[in-house]
Design a protein around this motif. Sequence first.
Motif, mmCIF file in Angstrom:
data_model
loop_
_atom_site.group_PDB
_atom_site.id
_atom_site.type_symbol
_atom_site.label_atom_id
_atom_site.label_comp_id
_atom_site.label_asym_id
_atom_site.label_seq_id
_atom_site.Cartn_x
_atom_site.Cartn_y
_atom_site.Cartn_z
ATOM 1 N N VAL A 108 0.839 -1.201 0.000
ATOM 2 C CA VAL A 108 0.000 0.000 0.000
ATOM 3 C C VAL A 108 0.873 1.249 0.000
ATOM 4 O O VAL A 108 0.667 2.182 -0.795
ATOM 5 C CB VAL A 108 -0.953 0.003 1.214
ATOM 6 C CG1 VAL A 108 -1.572 1.394 1.416
ATOM 7 C CG2 VAL A 108 -2.057 -1.017 1.030
ATOM 8 N N SER A 109 1.860 1.280 0.882
ATOM 9 C CA SER A 109 2.737 2.456 0.979
ATOM 10 C C SER A 109 3.491 2.684 -0.324
ATOM 11 O O SER A 109 3.605 3.823 -0.798
ATOM 12 C CB SER A 109 3.728 2.276 2.135
ATOM 13 O OG SER A 109 3.050 2.232 3.368
ATOM 14 N N ARG A 110 3.996 1.608 -0.932
ATOM 15 C CA ARG A 110 4.776 1.771 -2.153
ATOM 16 C C ARG A 110 3.890 2.244 -3.300
ATOM 17 O O ARG A 110 4.300 3.122 -4.085
ATOM 18 C CB ARG A 110 5.446 0.449 -2.515
ATOM 19 C CG ARG A 110 6.274 0.491 -3.803
ATOM 20 C CD ARG A 110 7.411 1.544 -3.747
ATOM 21 N NE ARG A 110 8.283 1.355 -2.624
ATOM 22 C CZ ARG A 110 9.299 0.496 -2.586
ATOM 23 N NH1 ARG A 110 9.539 -0.285 -3.628
ATOM 24 N NH2 ARG A 110 10.070 0.426 -1.530
ATOM 25 N N LEU A 111 2.686 1.703 -3.427
ATOM 26 C CA LEU A 111 1.797 2.153 -4.499
ATOM 27 C C LEU A 111 1.449 3.632 -4.330
ATOM 28 O O LEU A 111 1.381 4.376 -5.317
ATOM 29 C CB LEU A 111 0.520 1.306 -4.517
ATOM 30 C CG LEU A 111 0.688 -0.131 -5.027
ATOM 31 C CD1 LEU A 111 -0.602 -0.917 -4.841
ATOM 32 C CD2 LEU A 111 1.114 -0.164 -6.494
ATOM 33 N N VAL A 118 -3.942 3.630 -2.890
ATOM 34 C CA VAL A 118 -4.966 2.632 -2.551
ATOM 35 C C VAL A 118 -4.996 2.533 -1.034
ATOM 36 O O VAL A 118 -4.058 2.956 -0.349
ATOM 37 C CB VAL A 118 -4.671 1.249 -3.168
ATOM 38 C CG1 VAL A 118 -4.573 1.324 -4.680
ATOM 39 C CG2 VAL A 118 -3.402 0.647 -2.581
ATOM 40 N N THR A 119 -6.061 1.974 -0.514
ATOM 41 C CA THR A 119 -6.150 1.750 0.928
ATOM 42 C C THR A 119 -6.336 0.267 1.196
ATOM 43 O O THR A 119 -6.829 -0.481 0.338
ATOM 44 C CB THR A 119 -7.328 2.516 1.555
ATOM 45 O OG1 THR A 119 -8.557 1.939 1.084
ATOM 46 C CG2 THR A 119 -7.273 3.992 1.186
ATOM 47 N N VAL A 140 -8.054 -3.771 -7.438
ATOM 48 C CA VAL A 140 -8.273 -2.369 -7.066
ATOM 49 C C VAL A 140 -7.603 -1.441 -8.071
ATOM 50 O O VAL A 140 -8.174 -0.412 -8.474
ATOM 51 C CB VAL A 140 -7.742 -2.099 -5.641
ATOM 52 C CG1 VAL A 140 -7.796 -0.597 -5.323
ATOM 53 C CG2 VAL A 140 -8.557 -2.871 -4.615
ATOM 54 N N MET A 141 -6.402 -1.800 -8.516
ATOM 55 C CA MET A 141 -5.691 -0.965 -9.483
ATOM 56 C C MET A 141 -6.450 -0.861 -10.800
ATOM 57 O O MET A 141 -6.485 0.206 -11.417
ATOM 58 C CB MET A 141 -4.284 -1.532 -9.693
ATOM 59 C CG MET A 141 -3.399 -1.412 -8.449
ATOM 60 S SD MET A 141 -1.851 -2.351 -8.587
ATOM 61 C CE MET A 141 -0.958 -1.324 -9.768
ATOM 62 N N VAL A 142 -7.085 -1.948 -11.214
ATOM 63 C CA VAL A 142 -7.911 -1.900 -12.428
ATOM 64 C C VAL A 142 -9.123 -1.009 -12.184
ATOM 65 O O VAL A 142 -9.467 -0.147 -13.018
ATOM 66 C CB VAL A 142 -8.353 -3.319 -12.845
ATOM 67 C CG1 VAL A 142 -9.393 -3.249 -13.963
ATOM 68 C CG2 VAL A 142 -7.155 -4.148 -13.296
ATOM 69 N N ALA A 153 -1.163 -5.029 -14.122
ATOM 70 C CA ALA A 153 -0.804 -4.694 -12.740
ATOM 71 C C ALA A 153 0.374 -5.528 -12.271
ATOM 72 O O ALA A 153 1.307 -5.016 -11.630
ATOM 73 C CB ALA A 153 -2.002 -4.896 -11.824
ATOM 74 N N PHE A 154 0.342 -6.821 -12.604
ATOM 75 C CA PHE A 154 1.451 -7.680 -12.208
ATOM 76 C C PHE A 154 2.697 -7.383 -13.033
ATOM 77 O O PHE A 154 3.803 -7.219 -12.488
ATOM 78 C CB PHE A 154 1.044 -9.153 -12.354
ATOM 79 C CG PHE A 154 0.362 -9.705 -11.138
ATOM 80 C CD1 PHE A 154 1.093 -10.335 -10.142
ATOM 81 C CD2 PHE A 154 -1.005 -9.571 -10.967
ATOM 82 C CE1 PHE A 154 0.473 -10.827 -9.008
ATOM 83 C CE2 PHE A 154 -1.640 -10.064 -9.839
ATOM 84 C CZ PHE A 154 -0.894 -10.699 -8.849
#
Length: 287
Positions: A108-111, A118-119, A140-142, A153-154
């Motif tokens: 989460v922190s890195r994104l 994101v949360t 979530v990213m999508v 995403a991957f």
Amino acid sequence: MDRLVDLHMHSTASDGTLTPGEVVAMAREEGLAAIALTDHDTTAGLPEAIAAGRRLGVEVVPGIEISAKRERGTLHIVGLFIDPEDGRLEERCQALQAERGRRNERIVSRLCELGMPVTLDEVRGKSGGGVIGRPHFAAVMVEKGYVATREEAFDRWLAKGQPAYFPKALLDPAESIAMIHDAGGVAVCAHPSQLRCAGEHELEGAIAELRHHGLDAIETQWSTATAEEMALTERVAGRQGLLRSGGSDFHGGNKPDIRMGVARGQIRVTADVLEALRRAARPRART
């Protein structure tokens, strides 16, 4: 006609998209005689699956999939016929899940640092209350428009070597196998192509080492396997004196090209495979 089984699949208790009950219902629709629910590092989905199996007439083998340490490639060990109420197994699973929780916070922190906030609540919402994994971050990213697909995403962010990847806590292979045995189960090397061995000789060396630690069986049928890989693994299993297992590694919508019971059409696991594994588990079952 041979009765067919599928001894490797996932539900919303880990990174699948169907609930344990829905997995069992689909197995009945597909005409499977038995399935094994093998969620990652958790037995949380087993009570629901077993109850559904009794109601629908599908045998549910209690299982789990554990990630183990390996210098190259990926090593997953499936446990079949485990006791889902084993206290020591539950304690170890809870410890692994606590480590996953810390890893998820780092992702989460890195994104967020990468400009894709994101949360954990958003990610948790995609997990259906089960174990949170990278597929839930991808979803979530999508949804938030950061990527077009889960695969992107991957490939760009979440896969090993990419900016938002963090390794998860892994057990030693010997510890993983002992954990399964202590719970009365049979230890199976899953999808052996993921070991990334260079040829039959190297694969046999890797499997022989696991056999030394007590490995009982190896999947000789799995979702990405070619006919050549399955034949190779059959030879290794025979020389090492291992039982055979197999399954689709079904994840529902997270692996939409994988169909329960047949994978991509190349697997066909019959009930005699299940019965051999059942016999191997009985001597370790608690009285």
